[in-house]
Scaffold this active site. Structure first.
Site: not given
Length: 159
Positions: A113, A128
């Protein structure tokens, strides 16, 4: 049309992996880079859970669950052949994001991330956001562009 959704999915997964490669090469060594002050930052995070980092260390369950859900979506696309491009675009977003994060889980044991917004605390990634937008648009599609909800309403009024 289902093939178009798969092509969209492959392109999104490839972009996601390219972004993550660049993040590992350039952002991992420094940790965080301010892009727009405190509003938007690039922050390297290894997420070993799912949404918001919940359920840490259960990556193989997420691999199996992701494969099953993607399989169901792809099966539905080819079996039911929903009408309209809107469904296939949303499916492509979900498939691409799912595959992008699935690759991370299988090869690294975590998801990379890097997108950090001050008004949305969890650090996320391109995949995402593709999944989130795809699921939202799929809900819009189901609510407003299919007979699934309309049929139920008609059945309830006849009672």
């Amino acid at each position: 049309m289902a093939v178009i959704a798969l092509i969209i999915g492959v392109v999104i997964a490839a972009l996601d992996q390219l972004f993550k490669f660049l993040v590992v090469q350039n952002l991992k060594p420094v940790g965080t880079v301010n892009v727009l002050g405190d509003v938007f930052k690039l922050t390297y995070v290894e997420n070993r859970g799912v949404a918001f980092g919940m359920f840490q260390g259960m990556q193989w369950i997420f691999v199996i669950l992701t494969v099953a859900l993607l399989g169901l979506l792809i099966f539905y696309m080819f079996r039911k052949r929903p009408e309209g491009k809107f469904f296939y675009i949303t499916a492509g977003l979900i498939i691409g994001g799912g595959i992008g994060n699935l690759i991370d889980r299988i090869f690294y044991g975590y998801v990379i991330d890097y997108l950090s917004l001050s008004f949305f605390p969890p650090v996320c990634n391109f995949a995402d956001y593709c999944i989130t937008i795809g699921v939202f648009l799929l809900a819009v599609y189901l609510l407003f562009f299919t007979d699934a909800v309309k049929t139920k309403k008609k059945d309830n009024t006849n009672d």
